[in-house]
Design an enzyme around this catalytic site. Structure first.
Site, PDB file in Angstrom:
ATOM      1  N   CYS A  80       0.850  -1.199   0.000  1.00 28.30           N
ATOM      2  CA  CYS A  80       0.000   0.000   0.000  1.00 28.30           C
ATOM      3  C   CYS A  80       0.884   1.247   0.000  1.00 28.30           C
ATOM      4  CB  CYS A  80      -0.899   0.028   1.231  1.00 28.30           C
ATOM      5  SG  CYS A  80      -2.082  -1.321   1.322  1.00 28.30           S
ATOM      6  N   GLU A 345      -7.980 -14.606 -27.554  1.00 28.38           N
ATOM      7  CA  GLU A 345      -7.104 -14.756 -26.386  1.00 28.38           C
ATOM      8  C   GLU A 345      -5.958 -15.709 -26.726  1.00 28.38           C
ATOM      9  OE1 GLU A 345      -5.059 -14.854 -23.124  1.00 28.38           O
ATOM     10  OE2 GLU A 345      -6.778 -13.504 -23.245  1.00 28.38           O
ATOM     11  N   CYS A 417      -5.214  -1.022 -17.504  1.00 31.84           N
ATOM     12  CA  CYS A 417      -4.728  -1.005 -16.126  1.00 31.84           C
ATOM     13  C   CYS A 417      -3.445  -0.184 -16.011  1.00 31.84           C
ATOM     14  CB  CYS A 417      -4.491  -2.431 -15.615  1.00 31.84           C
ATOM     15  SG  CYS A 417      -3.300  -3.365 -16.590  1.00 31.84           S
TER      16      CYS A 417
END
Length: 459
Positions: A80, A345, A417
């Site tokens: 984090c 894919e 992402c």
């Protein structure tokens, strides 16, 4: 500036990657552990031609953004990066990072970037956690000062940047209370079990990883012990005891990884208790998750992500192509909005999972094509209305971008992402497509990672 030099800086902003940005004599300095508004003494760790990297030695004046982190391991664990910043500031900064990437790397003027969609859960949102075994526990500075502290067994996280150093973790706030309980039980059990930990140098021993999975919808858990060789007999007692302690556990599995690489996957799976898969429900669809399956880590927020993709794709489509389709999650969500979805894919096992997921949910208008994506779409004779791309962090392969431009669908929906590689790819598509809207979606609170969905319409 020299390596090892200490200088005083003021942090202007945050860069993608979580580091603070300061400027000294027209040189950018990236500072680990700093927040915008901090005035600090930093030590230069690395110097390059156009930038330098540094670490904080002393905060002279703290930023107004700073808050007290909840986790005792914060700052050492590395998982984090932003737990010392309020969640409201985190999601604001993430939208700014997406906007800056599109402006500076894609060359877009005033891109329309919406406010970040916040995660429903800020803590306890992860449905999968991986912990590593070690016989030589890495000690923090405080632990080194304690003469009673032994450098022995640990089950926890790798220290950032060190594949062979594992620190003990008592509580990880990114997983729920039950998963922390399973972790603590496993630490106590395996410390006294006599089952040897796998040694990275000698390649002797057994225990490698503890992998925990959770089904949020059904409130069930999977416990996976990754070993170097099958350990069915050695793990039977552990399986019996942990299921008795935590009746919510529906699966205990022994996955075997015979390779020396430190990865928590394997080609062999042995069921010790319960069912071989975990069921999860996203929206109206049910998915089966095996010990080695990929699945979105924040399932509650994944529903918002897929709803955004649905919205950007729109209705009344004849054919949608889903590039980098993985286990078919996006394809299933899009199936009601088109006559047909074709998913492409590279990984054949993911394609098999996608076909099973489609059949399990009674979806008959999804086709999944395994193999090289560029070659497969080049050979297709049909023309998609919409192409959805959800590439890995490295972005869309240049050959596939060229195929997209050649195929010329009326709309491209880019799920990313990594805002920097998304911006790079959008720059190539920009002469042909207008970026109409970008929606950041926070899948990973307290980290710098940010998911984005961009809607591109053909010019």
């Amino acid at each position: 500036m020299k390596k090892g030099q200490e200088i005083e800086v003021e942090i202007e902003k945050l860069a993608y990657g979580g580091k603070g940005v300061a400027r000294v004599n027209n040189r950018v300095v990236f500072v680990d552990g700093a927040l915008p508004g901090d005035r600090a003494i930093v030590r230069i760790r690395r110097k390059k031609k156009n930038f330098a990297e540094a670490t904080v030695k002393q905060i002279i004046q703290p930023s107004s953004l700073r808050t007290e982190p909840r986790c005792k391991h914060f700052g050492v664990c590395g998982g984090c990066k932003w737990q010392n910043m309020s969640y409201e500031d985190q999601i604001r900064v993430k939208a700014e990072l997406v906007r800056e990437s599109l402006e500076h790397l894609a060359g877009l003027e005033a891109p329309r970037v919406l406010a970040t969609l916040p995660s429903p859960l800020v803590y306890g949102y992860r449905n999968k956690m991986e912990f590593s075994f070690t016989e030589r526990r890495w000690l923090t500075a405080e632990e080194l000062a304690d003469p009673q502290q032994k450098k022995d067994f640990a089950l926890g996280f790798h220290v950032p940047g060190a594949f062979d150093r594992v620190m003990h973790i008592e509580t990880c706030w990114l997983q729920d209370e039950t998963m922390n309980g399973i972790l603590n039980f496993s630490q106590r059990y395996f410390r006294d079990s006599g089952i040897p930990v796998f040694d990275l140098k000698t390649h002797q021993g057994q225990l490698r990883f503890l992998v925990l999975r959770k089904s949020f919808h059904y409130q069930k858990y999977m416990v996976n012990i990754v070993t170097f060789r099958p350990a069915l007999e050695e793990l039977q007692d552990f399986s019996h005891r942990i299921v008795k302690e935590f009746p919510q556990i529906s699966s205990v599995i022994n996955v075997v990884n015979r390779k020396f690489a430190q990865i928590a996957f394997g080609e062999e799976e042995y069921l010790l208790f319960g069912t071989p898969t975990l069921q999860e429900k996203l929206g109206r669809f049910v998915f089966e998750i095996s010990a080695n399956s990929f699945f979105q880590t924040n399932p509650l927020q994944a529903e918002k992500l897929y709803a955004t993709v649905e919205d950007f794709v729109g209705e009344n489509n004849l054919l949608i192509w889903d590039l980098y389709s993985g286990t078919g999650t996006i394809a299933l969500f899009l199936s009601p909005h088109t006559q047909k979805v074709v998913g492409f894919e590279l990984v054949e096992s993911a394609v098999e999972d996608a076909r099973k997921n489609s059949a399990r949910n009674g979806i008959d208008n999804c086709e999944f094509v395994p193999g090289d994506i560029r070659d497969n779409i080049h050979r297709r004779k049909d023309q998609p209305d919409v192409v959805v791309c959800d590439p890995p962090r490295s972005g869309i392969h240049p050959d596939i971008l060229r195929e997209l431009i050649r195929i010329a669908p009326r709309k491209v929906v880019y799920v990313s992402c990594n805002p920097t590689t998304m911006a790079r790819d959008i720059k190539i598509l920009a002469p042909y497509y207008q970026v109409e809207l970008v929606q950041p979606v926070d899948m990973f609170p307290h980290t710098y990672h940010i998911e984005s969905v961009a809607k591109l319409v053909r010019r």
